[in-house]
Write an enzyme that holds these catalytic residues in place. Structure first.
Site, PDB file in Angstrom:
ATOM      1  N   LYS A  22       0.838  -1.209   0.000  1.00  0.00           N
ATOM      2  CA  LYS A  22       0.000   0.000   0.000  1.00  0.00           C
ATOM      3  C   LYS A  22       0.867   1.250   0.000  1.00  0.00           C
ATOM      4  O   LYS A  22       0.642   2.183  -0.771  1.00  0.00           O
ATOM      5  CB  LYS A  22      -0.895  -0.009   1.244  1.00  0.00           C
ATOM      6  CG  LYS A  22      -1.585   1.319   1.505  1.00  0.00           C
ATOM      7  CD  LYS A  22      -2.472   1.268   2.730  1.00  0.00           C
ATOM      8  CE  LYS A  22      -1.864   1.809   3.983  1.00  0.00           C
ATOM      9  NZ  LYS A  22      -1.641   3.256   4.029  1.00  0.00           N
ATOM     10  N   ASN A  23       1.876   1.273   0.878  1.00  0.00           N
ATOM     11  CA  ASN A  23       2.652   2.510   1.017  1.00  0.00           C
ATOM     12  C   ASN A  23       3.643   2.734  -0.121  1.00  0.00           C
ATOM     13  O   ASN A  23       4.277   3.778  -0.189  1.00  0.00           O
ATOM     14  CB  ASN A  23       3.378   2.541   2.366  1.00  0.00           C
ATOM     15  CG  ASN A  23       2.399   2.741   3.514  1.00  0.00           C
ATOM     16  OD1 ASN A  23       1.225   3.022   3.284  1.00  0.00           O
ATOM     17  ND2 ASN A  23       2.880   2.594   4.740  1.00  0.00           N
ATOM     18  N   CYS A 117      -5.791  13.531  12.538  1.00  0.00           N
ATOM     19  CA  CYS A 117      -6.360  12.215  12.284  1.00  0.00           C
ATOM     20  C   CYS A 117      -6.215  11.385  13.542  1.00  0.00           C
ATOM     21  O   CYS A 117      -5.688  11.856  14.539  1.00  0.00           O
ATOM     22  CB  CYS A 117      -5.688  11.544  11.091  1.00  0.00           C
ATOM     23  SG  CYS A 117      -4.083  10.908  11.477  1.00  0.00           S
ATOM     24  N   ARG A 122      -0.263  15.066  12.791  1.00  0.00           N
ATOM     25  CA  ARG A 122       0.407  14.800  11.514  1.00  0.00           C
ATOM     26  C   ARG A 122       0.516  16.043  10.624  1.00  0.00           C
ATOM     27  O   ARG A 122      -0.158  16.147   9.591  1.00  0.00           O
ATOM     28  CB  ARG A 122      -0.299  13.655  10.772  1.00  0.00           C
ATOM     29  CG  ARG A 122      -0.202  12.367  11.534  1.00  0.00           C
ATOM     30  CD  ARG A 122      -0.915  11.245  10.861  1.00  0.00           C
ATOM     31  NE  ARG A 122      -0.154  10.612   9.796  1.00  0.00           N
ATOM     32  CZ  ARG A 122      -0.588   9.561   9.122  1.00  0.00           C
ATOM     33  NH1 ARG A 122      -1.721   9.013   9.413  1.00  0.00           N
ATOM     34  NH2 ARG A 122       0.147   9.045   8.168  1.00  0.00           N
ATOM     35  N   ASP A 305       4.050   1.011  12.040  1.00  0.00           N
ATOM     36  CA  ASP A 305       2.878   0.334  11.479  1.00  0.00           C
ATOM     37  C   ASP A 305       2.742  -1.116  11.971  1.00  0.00           C
ATOM     38  O   ASP A 305       1.752  -1.780  11.650  1.00  0.00           O
ATOM     39  CB  ASP A 305       2.930   0.351   9.940  1.00  0.00           C
ATOM     40  CG  ASP A 305       2.576   1.724   9.381  1.00  0.00           C
ATOM     41  OD1 ASP A 305       2.088   2.577  10.140  1.00  0.00           O
ATOM     42  OD2 ASP A 305       2.798   1.950   8.172  1.00  0.00           O
ATOM     43  N   ARG A 397      -8.677  -0.459   4.221  1.00  0.00           N
ATOM     44  CA  ARG A 397      -7.764   0.534   3.634  1.00  0.00           C
ATOM     45  C   ARG A 397      -6.401  -0.080   3.337  1.00  0.00           C
ATOM     46  O   ARG A 397      -5.692   0.402   2.446  1.00  0.00           O
ATOM     47  CB  ARG A 397      -7.575   1.705   4.602  1.00  0.00           C
ATOM     48  CG  ARG A 397      -8.828   2.533   4.793  1.00  0.00           C
ATOM     49  CD  ARG A 397      -8.511   3.753   5.597  1.00  0.00           C
ATOM     50  NE  ARG A 397      -7.292   4.357   5.087  1.00  0.00           N
ATOM     51  CZ  ARG A 397      -6.458   5.094   5.800  1.00  0.00           C
ATOM     52  NH1 ARG A 397      -6.719   5.334   7.051  1.00  0.00           N
ATOM     53  NH2 ARG A 397      -5.380   5.600   5.264  1.00  0.00           N
TER      54      ARG A 397
HETATM   55  C1  UD1 Z   1       3.892   7.035   6.110  1.00  0.00           C
HETATM   56  C2  UD1 Z   1       3.050   5.797   5.941  1.00  0.00           C
HETATM   57  C3  UD1 Z   1       2.452   5.356   7.265  1.00  0.00           C
HETATM   58  C4  UD1 Z   1       3.570   5.186   8.300  1.00  0.00           C
HETATM   59  C5  UD1 Z   1       4.442   6.423   8.367  1.00  0.00           C
HETATM   60  C6  UD1 Z   1       5.670   6.247   9.260  1.00  0.00           C
HETATM   61  C7  UD1 Z   1       2.235   6.057   3.679  1.00  0.00           C
HETATM   62  C8  UD1 Z   1       1.080   6.281   2.775  1.00  0.00           C
HETATM   63  N1  UD1 Z   1       1.977   6.078   4.991  1.00  0.00           N
HETATM   64  O1  UD1 Z   1       3.018   8.072   6.576  1.00  0.00           O
HETATM   65  O2  UD1 Z   1       1.783   4.123   7.077  1.00  0.00           O
HETATM   66  O3  UD1 Z   1       2.998   4.963   9.573  1.00  0.00           O
HETATM   67  O4  UD1 Z   1       4.932   6.765   7.055  1.00  0.00           O
HETATM   68  O5  UD1 Z   1       6.417   5.163   8.880  1.00  0.00           O
HETATM   69  O6  UD1 Z   1       3.343   5.796   3.244  1.00  0.00           O
HETATM   70  N2  UD1 Z   1       5.729  14.922  10.354  1.00  0.00           N
HETATM   71  C9  UD1 Z   1       5.916  16.272  10.617  1.00  0.00           C
HETATM   72  N3  UD1 Z   1       5.880  17.133   9.559  1.00  0.00           N
HETATM   73  C10 UD1 Z   1       5.674  16.740   8.274  1.00  0.00           C
HETATM   74  C11 UD1 Z   1       5.509  15.352   8.014  1.00  0.00           C
HETATM   75  C12 UD1 Z   1       5.536  14.456   9.086  1.00  0.00           C
HETATM   76  O7  UD1 Z   1       6.100  16.669  11.764  1.00  0.00           O
HETATM   77  O8  UD1 Z   1       5.652  17.573   7.371  1.00  0.00           O
HETATM   78  C13 UD1 Z   1       5.739  13.951  11.480  1.00  0.00           C
HETATM   79  C14 UD1 Z   1       4.392  13.214  11.617  1.00  0.00           C
HETATM   80  O9  UD1 Z   1       3.491  13.976  12.370  1.00  0.00           O
HETATM   81  C15 UD1 Z   1       4.818  11.945  12.310  1.00  0.00           C
HETATM   82  C16 UD1 Z   1       6.211  11.676  11.745  1.00  0.00           C
HETATM   83  O10 UD1 Z   1       6.653  12.915  11.184  1.00  0.00           O
HETATM   84  O11 UD1 Z   1       4.902  12.150  13.698  1.00  0.00           O
HETATM   85  C17 UD1 Z   1       6.249  10.602  10.675  1.00  0.00           C
HETATM   86  O12 UD1 Z   1       5.395  10.962   9.616  1.00  0.00           O
HETATM   87  P1  UD1 Z   1       5.697  10.544   8.107  1.00  0.00           P
HETATM   88  O13 UD1 Z   1       6.958   9.761   8.043  1.00  0.00           O
HETATM   89  O14 UD1 Z   1       5.579  11.761   7.259  1.00  0.00           O
HETATM   90  O15 UD1 Z   1       4.469   9.597   7.815  1.00  0.00           O
HETATM   91  P2  UD1 Z   1       3.508   9.590   6.557  1.00  0.00           P
HETATM   92  O16 UD1 Z   1       4.293   9.829   5.310  1.00  0.00           O
HETATM   93  O17 UD1 Z   1       2.313  10.423   6.826  1.00  0.00           O
END
Ligand code: UD1
Length: 427
Positions: A22-23, A117, A122, A305, A397
């Protein structure tokens, strides 16, 4: 309302074949926006999130043609809109991944704000910091974010945290930028490498994916190509935990074992027999397992995850385990539901202290997010009696045909219409 009903206690035996990740597929579908011709994607999992991303791309002008159960053609030669509306972003945060490719291809992108969420606030500040470094102007107002850039120019971007989504979005924006972009403290997840491989086959020049420093030399055009998506390491890990939880003997097939090292290490530490076998991993266990501590970290650390599912496994282990969540701020929503089934868990800040109990008992519980839902299935398979899981749309999902895959290895699990209160999608 559809619910998952499990009568626990059956040891799982047989083979489960893992679907595409998925990711990996979500950013790869978004990256199809960069190509001037059609892309053919293979090994696509049939998931609600894939449907949502197809709808987002369709809204932007893409033509999506399913070809057989696991393939699709995506043609984004003509982009007719630069906006992803709230309806999609609310349903799936990963809709935000179209922003980087849209900016690169047409110089403008507008997204509804994803908001909070179930697993935390996030934010998306790191994505925006990257776009701004490449020369985009960002404006936020009326519940949406707009980025505009007549021309993106390569730059150095340091990520304060190795965000998976920010790394992907910046890589995609930089692919068509003028000059060289360097992402420092980049995420190293296997899904980043799969996206980089897809981008490179389309004509991009991406180096270092899978390490902390990724270098992207911008190109002028990218072409449509055929790409097979990597297997889902989280789906694989989930079935490995389910096999271990039931004292089963399961070959989890179609895996890349390297991607599962942290999960394999923790299962082995808990006393589970884990062995590479052909293209799969065989998991054998006889309960009770030993309690082990878990701390989630960006890859190659233990995946956030897999935290909920592993915690569910630990509720039946001998001894006390400490599960520490460092990636997301609020990822213990499953704890209250597991406690309803007799688990002994206390939350202390970012850690959950899990004291193993001899048996869980079946109960009516609710999936609060995708992996929390998977954790309840783990608990239901271990428990005495009937477990009824509501809000199963969260599980849809990220897990293709979970009920059928588990039935095939001997689980007493069904999906039924039963009365109950509605649950809105919150992630
Ligand atoms: C992706 C995965 C999700 C997984 C996560 C961490 C997908 C579609 N989803 O989510 O399943 O749990 O990686 O391995 O690939 N953060 C910030 N600022 C930002 C972006 C992120 O502070 O601009 C923080 C988030 O709040 C969180 C952490 O960074 O605490 C990790 O988030 P991130 O690695 O971005 O996760 P996703 O890409 O949303």
């Amino acid at each position: 309302m559809e619910k998952i009903i499990i009568n626990g206690g059956n040891p799982l035996k047989g083979t489960i074949t893992v679907s595409g990740a998925k990711n990996a597929v979500l950013p790869i579908m978004a990256a199809s926006l960069l190509a001037e011709g059609p892309c053919r994607l293979m090994d696509i999992p049939r998931l609600a999130d894939v449907t949502t991303m197809s709808e987002v791309l369709g809204f932007l002008g893409g033509r999506i043609v399913p070809e057989g159960p696991q393939e699709m053609e995506i043609d984004c030669s003509e982009i007719t809109s630069v906006e992803a509306p709230y309806e999609y972003v609310r349903r799936m945060r990963a809709s935000f991944l179209v922003m980087g490719p849209l900016l690169a291809r047409v110089g403008r992108a507008r997204m509804s704000l994803p908001g909070g969420c179930a697993i935390g606030t996030r934010p998306i500040d790191l994505h925006l910091k990257g776009f701004a470094a490449l020369g985009a102007s960002i404006s936020i107002g009326h519940g949406s974010i707009e980025a505009t850039a007549p021309e993106l120019v390569g730059a150095r971007v340091y990520l304060d945290f190795p965000s998976v989504g920010a790394t992907e979005n910046i890589m995609m924006a930089a692919a068509l930028a003028k000059g060289v972009t360097v992402i420092e403290n980049a995420a190293e997840e296997p899904e980043i490498v799969d996206l980089a491989n897809f981008l490179c086959s389309m004509g991009a020049r991406v180096m270092g994916a899978g390490t902390k420093i990724i270098k992207i030399e911008g190109v002028k055009h990218m072409r449509g190509v055929t790409h097979g998506v990597i297997p889902d390491r989280i789906e694989a890990g989930t079935y490995m935990v389910m096999a271990a939880a039931t004292g089963g003997d399961v070959l989890v097939d179609n895996v890349i074992t390297d991607h599962l090292k942290p999960v394999v290490a923790k299962l082995a530490e808990a006393g589970v027999q884990v062995k590479e076998e052909g293209s799969g991993i065989r998991v054998r266990s006889s309960r009770p397992l030993c309690a082990v501590d878990i701390k989630t970290l960006p890859y190659p650390g233990f995946p956030t995850d897999m935290q909920a599912q592993t915690m569910a496994l630990m509720t039946g282990a001998q001894g006390t385990s400490v599960v520490t969540e460092t990636v997301f701020e609020n990822r213990f929503m499953h704890v209250n539901e597991l406690k309803r089934m007799g688990a002994s868990i206390i939350i202390e800040g970012h850690s959950a202290v899990v004291k193993g109990v001899p048996r869980l008992t079946g109960a009516k519980v609710k999936a609060t997010d995708l992996r929390a839902g998977a954790a309840l299935v783990v608990a239901g398979l271990m428990a005495d009696g009937e477990t009824e899981i509501a809000a199963v749309q969260h599980i849809d999902r990220g897990y293709e045909n979970m009920v059928q895959k588990l039935q095939a290895v001997g689980a007493d699990i069904t999906r039924e219409e039963r009365d109950g209160e509605e649950c809105r999608l919150c992630d």
